[in-house]
Design an enzyme around this catalytic site. Sequence first.
Site, PDB file in Angstrom:
ATOM      1  N   LYS A  46       2.586   9.536   9.213  1.00  0.00           N
ATOM      2  CA  LYS A  46       1.707   9.334   8.055  1.00  0.00           C
ATOM      3  C   LYS A  46       0.555   8.423   8.438  1.00  0.00           C
ATOM      4  O   LYS A  46       0.759   7.403   9.095  1.00  0.00           O
ATOM      5  CB  LYS A  46       2.523   8.658   6.921  1.00  0.00           C
ATOM      6  N   LYS A  81       2.946  -0.745   9.766  1.00  0.00           N
ATOM      7  CA  LYS A  81       2.601  -0.994   8.352  1.00  0.00           C
ATOM      8  C   LYS A  81       3.612  -0.304   7.428  1.00  0.00           C
ATOM      9  O   LYS A  81       4.129  -0.899   6.488  1.00  0.00           O
ATOM     10  CB  LYS A  81       1.192  -0.455   8.089  1.00  0.00           C
ATOM     11  N   LYS A  88      -2.502   8.579  13.059  1.00  0.00           N
ATOM     12  CA  LYS A  88      -3.898   8.366  12.681  1.00  0.00           C
ATOM     13  C   LYS A  88      -4.730   9.491  13.256  1.00  0.00           C
ATOM     14  O   LYS A  88      -4.425  10.016  14.330  1.00  0.00           O
ATOM     15  CB  LYS A  88      -4.407   7.045  13.254  1.00  0.00           C
ATOM     16  N   THR A 142      -5.611   0.417  -2.302  1.00  0.00           N
ATOM     17  CA  THR A 142      -5.633  -0.506  -1.164  1.00  0.00           C
ATOM     18  C   THR A 142      -6.143  -1.869  -1.636  1.00  0.00           C
ATOM     19  O   THR A 142      -5.545  -2.916  -1.350  1.00  0.00           O
ATOM     20  CB  THR A 142      -6.535   0.041  -0.026  1.00  0.00           C
ATOM     21  N   ASN A 184     -14.796   2.059   0.146  1.00  0.00           N
ATOM     22  CA  ASN A 184     -13.768   2.113  -0.897  1.00  0.00           C
ATOM     23  C   ASN A 184     -13.029   0.774  -1.002  1.00  0.00           C
ATOM     24  O   ASN A 184     -12.889   0.206  -2.092  1.00  0.00           O
ATOM     25  CB  ASN A 184     -12.792   3.260  -0.572  1.00  0.00           C
ATOM     26  N   SER A 213       0.033   6.281  -1.501  1.00  0.00           N
ATOM     27  CA  SER A 213       0.159   7.614  -0.885  1.00  0.00           C
ATOM     28  C   SER A 213       1.622   8.056  -0.948  1.00  0.00           C
ATOM     29  O   SER A 213       1.912   9.236  -1.177  1.00  0.00           O
ATOM     30  CB  SER A 213      -0.258   7.557   0.586  1.00  0.00           C
TER      31      SER A 213
HETATM   32  N1  GLU Z   1      -6.003   4.966   5.738  1.00  0.00           N
HETATM   33  C1  GLU Z   1      -5.121   4.100   5.019  1.00  0.00           C
HETATM   34  C2  GLU Z   1      -4.525   3.061   5.951  1.00  0.00           C
HETATM   35  O1  GLU Z   1      -5.047   2.781   7.011  1.00  0.00           O
HETATM   36  C3  GLU Z   1      -4.082   4.852   4.224  1.00  0.00           C
HETATM   37  C4  GLU Z   1      -3.257   5.818   4.989  1.00  0.00           C
HETATM   38  C5  GLU Z   1      -2.365   6.725   4.125  1.00  0.00           C
HETATM   39  O2  GLU Z   1      -2.402   6.633   2.918  1.00  0.00           O
HETATM   40  O3  GLU Z   1      -1.654   7.522   4.746  1.00  0.00           O
HETATM   41  O4  GLU Z   1      -3.566   2.428   5.622  1.00  0.00           O
END
Ligand code: GLU
Length: 431
Positions: free
Chosen positions: A67, A91, A103, A187, A218, A363
């Site tokens: 994810k 994370k 990623k 976030t 954002n 998410s």
């Molecule tokens: N891009 C966001 C992060 O770096 C969210 C990633 C997601 O929701 O999968 O945490």
Amino acid sequence: MNHLLKDTILCLEKAAEIIGLDKKKMRTLEKPKRILKASLKIKTDKGMIKSFPAYRVQFNNKLGPFKGGIRFHPLVDLNEMEALALMMTLKNALIDIPFGGAKGGVRVDPLKLSKKELEALSRAYVAAFYKHLGPQKDIPAPDINTNPQIMAWMIDEYSRLLGKIELASFTGKPKELGGSEIREQATAQGGVYVLESFLKKIKFKRKNLEAAIQGFGNVGANTAKILYDQGYKIIALSDIKGGIVIKSKKRKGDIGLNPHKVEECVKEKGTLAGCYCRGSVCEVPNDHQKISNQKLLELETDILIPAAIENQITVKNAKRIKAKIILEMANGPTAFKADKILNQRGILVIPDLLANAGGVAVSYFEWLSNIKNEVWDKAESINCLKAMMESGLDKVYELSRQYKTDLRTAGYALALQRLYVRSHKKFSSTI
Ligand code: GLU
């Protein structure tokens, strides 16, 4: 090796040593499981064919499907993707959601593309990697310069290629496509919950706190708006082209910058630096002046919020940082060696792995509701986000006291415990 990856591994090793985890065990965490690469070709509006390098790094799926977001940025490269995918793994473990880490990114300046070209690029990304994506395989989401519209194009392309609709294959979608009502602010809101909870824990004086925020995408813009609405005084804001700062912090009745007004101005003028104006649409009850992104970081303020890109606080400027608390809303804004300097100087850093985990937390709610075919209302999502972020902070804070270490090392330690307790049942952990 890219500095971000090197720094992330250095943090991991420090945390592993503190909790007594065998370094050899961590080897599995130092190499990604799968690296996907492609050269995306799109037809431009002028009829030319242009290609863009694209990546998806699937780092680790011990705790669940891969994810993590997809970013469109001119500085995207494979090393950066690897580092960010490792950070996503940690994370997700820290915040305790059943996901691994990944990623993705495309090396492109999206501001130079038309809407049609952007759509073609988003669809090309999915066409290149869709066989490795899916609700139980790998679930992308927005990141820098990507948004719900891009997720909508992507899920449409994914469904077209698969011949069926699987809403849970992407998160951060528009509401009409099963997206969460609060994903866009998630976030930022998550970071504010962590900050407020932390301030209470350390009994930090809470009146009229000042904040300077780097980044007005954002995350930066929403963090600024939420803090402003809660009575914080926003003394500076910036975006990629530069920033604005209030002139005199001491002026009576000065309430600082109003990010809602600034946002309107940005929409009109295109950049934040262009909002250096008096008494116009970005009208605030005080004058403000321009400031560079670097100088913004060095302002005297209670809270500094890097919410843009990585490697902003380095050994070069760490000695000049004057904030009391740093809330890392960007991924990897502080270099490993700079972190040491901040710690020595008594500056409290709320690390990225925790501070910006609210996005992926929501998410998770979105993915779960899609899988179960449920609709979560706003209040339910907000309550769950708050509980998750506060519990994350409590555990990280507890561990930092237990091991007499900083919050970042404690955050990494918690993530490691989760990854290894669940896999090897080795530690008698605090969770
Ligand atoms: N891009 C966001 C992060 O770096 C969210 C990633 C997601 O929701 O999968 O945490």
